[in-house]
Design a protein around this motif. Structure first.
Motif, PDB file in Angstrom:
ATOM      1  N   GLY A   1       0.805  -1.223   0.000  1.00  0.00           N
ATOM      2  CA  GLY A   1       0.000   0.000   0.000  1.00  0.00           C
ATOM      3  C   GLY A   1       0.834   1.268   0.000  1.00  0.00           C
ATOM      4  N   GLU A   2       2.066   1.158   0.505  1.00  0.00           N
ATOM      5  CA  GLU A   2       2.970   2.313   0.524  1.00  0.00           C
ATOM      6  C   GLU A   2       3.825   2.388  -0.741  1.00  0.00           C
ATOM      7  N   GLU A   3       3.472   1.566  -1.739  1.00  0.00           N
ATOM      8  CA  GLU A   3       4.127   1.567  -3.055  1.00  0.00           C
ATOM      9  C   GLU A   3       5.599   1.156  -2.984  1.00  0.00           C
ATOM     10  N   ARG A   4       5.922   0.336  -1.975  1.00  0.00           N
ATOM     11  CA  ARG A   4       7.293  -0.160  -1.855  1.00  0.00           C
ATOM     12  C   ARG A   4       7.441  -1.579  -2.372  1.00  0.00           C
ATOM     13  N   SER A   5       6.313  -2.231  -2.674  1.00  0.00           N
ATOM     14  CA  SER A   5       6.381  -3.598  -3.189  1.00  0.00           C
ATOM     15  C   SER A   5       5.126  -3.917  -3.994  1.00  0.00           C
ATOM     16  N   ILE A   6       5.189  -5.059  -4.667  1.00  0.00           N
ATOM     17  CA  ILE A   6       4.074  -5.557  -5.474  1.00  0.00           C
ATOM     18  C   ILE A   6       3.991  -7.063  -5.243  1.00  0.00           C
ATOM     19  N   ALA A   7       2.780  -7.602  -5.217  1.00  0.00           N
ATOM     20  CA  ALA A   7       2.604  -9.026  -4.931  1.00  0.00           C
ATOM     21  C   ALA A   7       1.599  -9.644  -5.890  1.00  0.00           C
ATOM     22  N   CYS A   8       1.555 -10.964  -5.877  1.00  0.00           N
ATOM     23  CA  CYS A   8       0.622 -11.667  -6.763  1.00  0.00           C
ATOM     24  C   CYS A   8       0.287 -13.040  -6.185  1.00  0.00           C
ATOM     25  N   HIS A   9      -0.956 -13.453  -6.362  1.00  0.00           N
ATOM     26  CA  HIS A   9      -1.415 -14.808  -6.041  1.00  0.00           C
ATOM     27  C   HIS A   9      -1.939 -15.445  -7.325  1.00  0.00           C
TER      28      HIS A   9
END
Length: 211
Positions: A188-196
């Motif tokens: 949410g703080e735009e420091r990472s990205i994830a995926c399922h």
């Protein structure tokens, strides 16, 4: 009659250590032998197999943002040993998981310089090859990309088309969703990205085609 020889304490300790080392070595050999036998064992031909994949990457400036084989315009990209395609890494793990095979980190370790900057479609292509080799095709796959920014809705169709090509699958069995993380934690703080991703594999001999 021979008398038993009394060992010096240091000699006794050395012999004890040698016995311990020999026992530990034999145990390691048994573990390795068991691992090889397990890896070599054929995958049970179940009608359906389901696998889940998850991946998360740190976002940083100076990297391209690649998702599903598509470059997405953004000020940040994924820090990774390869091209950092979080979606393809997740799908690769979902397929490997369905087949009960080692994960992407074991098959393509980030300690191997051979994979430095590698395109992630190489990893997915190998997972697809292993799937087909074991007699399965993709039944369907459902993917959720989680990123606060950039907005991915305008890119979802291009991403899905790219996945269909890489997976050798029809668009009707490939689903791509995108969500924010409501400004919570590193995503949410735009420091990472994830995926399922959840993938269902179906045995080829159970699939009928309509002519």
């Amino acid at each position: 009659m021979l008398k038993s020889r009394t060992l010096h304490p240091q000699q006794a300790l050395c012999r004890k250590n040698l016995r311990y080392a020999s026992s530990a070595l034999n145990n390691r050999k048994q573990i390795l032998r068991s691992s090889v036998m397990t890896a070599a064992a054929p995958v049970q031909a179940l009608p359906y197999r389901v696998g889940h994949g998850f991946d998360l990457h740190r976002l940083a400036e100076g990297y391209k943002l690649i998702i599903g084989g598509i470059e997405i315009p953004h000020t940040k990209g994924c820090e990774a040993h390869s091209d950092g395609d979080v979606l393809l890494h997740t799908i690769t793990d979902a397929i490997l998981g369905a087949l009960c095979l080692p994960d992407i980190g074991q098959l393509f370790p980030d300690t191997d310089p051979k994979w430095k900057g590698a395109r992630s479609d190489i990893f997915l292509s190998e997972a697809v090859r292993l799937m087909e080799e074991r007699g399965y095709i993709l039944g369907n796959i459902d993917c959720t990309i989680i990123a606060q920014k950039p907005k991915l809705s305008p890119h979802k169709e291009n991403i899905r088309n790219s996945l269909c090509t890489l997976l050798k699958a029809d668009a009707s069995v490939v689903n791509v969703k995108a969500k924010t993380h409501e400004k919570v934690d590193s995503i949410g703080e735009e420091r990472s990205i994830a995926c399922h991703a959840v993938a269902m594999l179906v045995r080829k001999d159970l699939v009928t085609t309509n002519n």
